[in-house]
Enzyme design. Structure first.
Site, PDB file in Angstrom:
ATOM      1  N   GLN A 122      -5.268  57.509   1.117  1.00  0.00           N
ATOM      2  CA  GLN A 122      -4.110  56.382   1.690  1.00  0.00           C
ATOM      3  C   GLN A 122      -3.500  56.408   2.984  1.00  0.00           C
ATOM      4  O   GLN A 122      -2.449  56.098   2.979  1.00  0.00           O
ATOM      5  CB  GLN A 122      -3.529  55.753   0.364  1.00  0.00           C
ATOM      6  CG  GLN A 122      -4.326  55.173  -0.819  1.00  0.00           C
ATOM      7  CD  GLN A 122      -4.767  54.089  -0.228  1.00  0.00           C
ATOM      8  OE1 GLN A 122      -4.187  53.032   0.543  1.00  0.00           O
ATOM      9  NE2 GLN A 122      -5.890  53.362  -0.775  1.00  0.00           N
ATOM     10  N   SER A 123      -4.131  56.940   3.682  1.00  0.00           N
ATOM     11  CA  SER A 123      -3.251  57.567   5.024  1.00  0.00           C
ATOM     12  C   SER A 123      -2.928  56.133   5.941  1.00  0.00           C
ATOM     13  O   SER A 123      -3.946  55.318   6.237  1.00  0.00           O
ATOM     14  CB  SER A 123      -4.399  58.373   5.684  1.00  0.00           C
ATOM     15  OG  SER A 123      -3.899  58.267   7.096  1.00  0.00           O
ATOM     16  N   ASN A 124      -1.932  55.847   6.166  1.00  0.00           N
ATOM     17  CA  ASN A 124      -1.504  54.832   7.102  1.00  0.00           C
ATOM     18  C   ASN A 124      -1.917  55.266   8.570  1.00  0.00           C
ATOM     19  O   ASN A 124      -2.505  54.349   9.309  1.00  0.00           O
ATOM     20  CB  ASN A 124       0.145  54.601   7.222  1.00  0.00           C
ATOM     21  CG  ASN A 124       0.569  54.318   5.629  1.00  0.00           C
ATOM     22  OD1 ASN A 124       0.035  53.310   5.296  1.00  0.00           O
ATOM     23  ND2 ASN A 124       1.489  55.048   5.235  1.00  0.00           N
ATOM     24  N   CYS A 126      -4.494  56.678   9.437  1.00  0.00           N
ATOM     25  CA  CYS A 126      -5.951  56.489   9.634  1.00  0.00           C
ATOM     26  C   CYS A 126      -6.221  55.094   9.534  1.00  0.00           C
ATOM     27  O   CYS A 126      -7.254  54.629  10.258  1.00  0.00           O
ATOM     28  CB  CYS A 126      -6.852  57.151   8.295  1.00  0.00           C
ATOM     29  SG  CYS A 126      -6.776  59.039   8.324  1.00  0.00           S
TER      30      CYS A 126
END
Ligand SMILES: *Cc1c(COP(=O)(O)O)cnc(C)c1O
Length: 344
Positions: free
Chosen positions: A75-77, A79
């Protein structure tokens, strides 16, 4: 001090508003919290990463790269911002994500998929052990296809990304001027260290006269002292020609508010969800459980009895993260009290 910057792209919606939390702040007596709304730097591209990527992606274009490879949690912002900005610029994007995979894509991952990024998910143990090798292997893979790929590190936190929040500090300088403010503290979530490196340097370069505090959302103070310093060293080495000759990164204080990680990275205690819900209800501002909500709660505790006690004005940088909330809606739902459904 007039400041020279390297090349950058204009991708972020800036300047972002500086918003006083007038109702929420009443509980503290004399302390006022102001929120720098970096959750409004874009719609789907929003958050703090876009400020760094303005510099990183300008560099990628200048180097003639046609592909971006980057990495992070599922859930990387960072990325998600990279995936969408890559699409906006016509670059291929490949995301290396730390598993386990979700049964149904939500939040940031869903947006990654919509953006058309290529996504490779590795199990957490393998990812932790082999990340740099993986990134290089994929870069070679693209080289064999006559593509030039830039590897962007976790969170775009390196010497290039530091510029994002050096520039944001300059924006804060004019916010302070406009609001006739001299805050004592700037507080925000720290995760890969680049925002903190930028604000720490920017605070000194632009004479903000604040104390700059990162609330770590993973690892500990020792880790971040080292990581932020490394980013600053990389920044200084890359850009000696742009920095004032009398500027010394060794004179900068790196301040961490440790002790607010809770159960672990991306794992939040009920108190964090309660804070998210409360701030939404009193001010219409939405925090997230992984970064901004944890950091905000940490700040509140430090105002109540800790290192921020007695301050008059505090700036909280809202670094974004809204989409991460959707991936944790189950945990949030217990704190939602106003839901009422009528059949008819
Ligand atoms: C990445 C991120 C942070 C942390 O910023 P770093 O520069 O990685 O330390 C804080 N908040 C949000 C919402 C983020 O996505």
């Amino acid at each position: 001090m007039p400041m020279q910057y390297p090349i950058k792209l204009n991708l972020a919606q800036t300047p972002t508003p500086l918003q006083l939390l007038s109702r929420y702040s009443q509980r503290f007596g004399n302390t006022r919290i102001w929120v720098k709304r970096d959750d409004l730097t874009g719609a789907a591209t929003s958050g703090n990463k876009i400020r760094k990527l303005e510099f990183t992606l300008a560099e990628a274009q200048q180097q003639g790269c046609d592909t971006l490879i980057t990495c992070g949690g599922l859930q990387s912002n960072h990325c998600r911002s990279t995936a969408l900005l890559g699409a906006q610029l016509g670059l291929k994007v490949h995301l290396i994500l730390r598993g386990p995979m979700e049964t149904q894509s939500d939040g940031n991952l869903l947006l990654d998929q919509i953006s058309g990024a290529k996504i490779s998910v590795y199990n957490a143990k393998f990812y932790a052990k082999n990340l740099s090798k993986l990134l290089q292997q994929w870069q070679q893979h693209y080289a064999q296809q006559q593509r030039k790929a830039m590897i962007i590190p976790t969170g775009a936190s390196d010497g290039i990304g530091v510029w994002g929040y050096v520039a944001a500090a300059q924006e804060l300088k004019s916010d302070f001027h406009q609001h006739q403010l001299q805050p004592q503290h700037i507080v925000f979530a720290t995760g890969s260290g680049g925002t903190q490196a930028g604000l720490t340097a920017g605070n000194a370069l632009h004479d903000l006269n604040c104390k700059v505090w990162g609330v770590n959302v993973c690892d500990d103070e020792t880790y971040f002292q080292h990581k932020v310093k490394q980013d600053l060293i990389d920044w200084q080495q890359r850009y000696v020609d742009l920095l004032p000759t009398d500027f010394d990164i060794n004179s900068l204080d790196i301040n961490i508010l440790d002790g607010h990680v809770g159960p672990g990275y991306a794992k939040a205690e009920p108190e964090v969800f309660a804070t998210i819900s409360e701030l939404a209800q009193t001010e219409g501002v939405i925090l997230d459980p992984v970064y901004s909500g944890k950091a905000f709660l940490g700040m509140v505790k430090e105002i109540q009895h800790g290192k921020l006690a007695g301050a008059k004005d505090i700036i909280f940088i809202h670094t974004g993260g809204l989409f991460g909330l959707y991936a944790q809606k189950q945990q949030l739902s217990e704190h939602l009290t106003t839901l009422e459904m009528t059949q008819g």
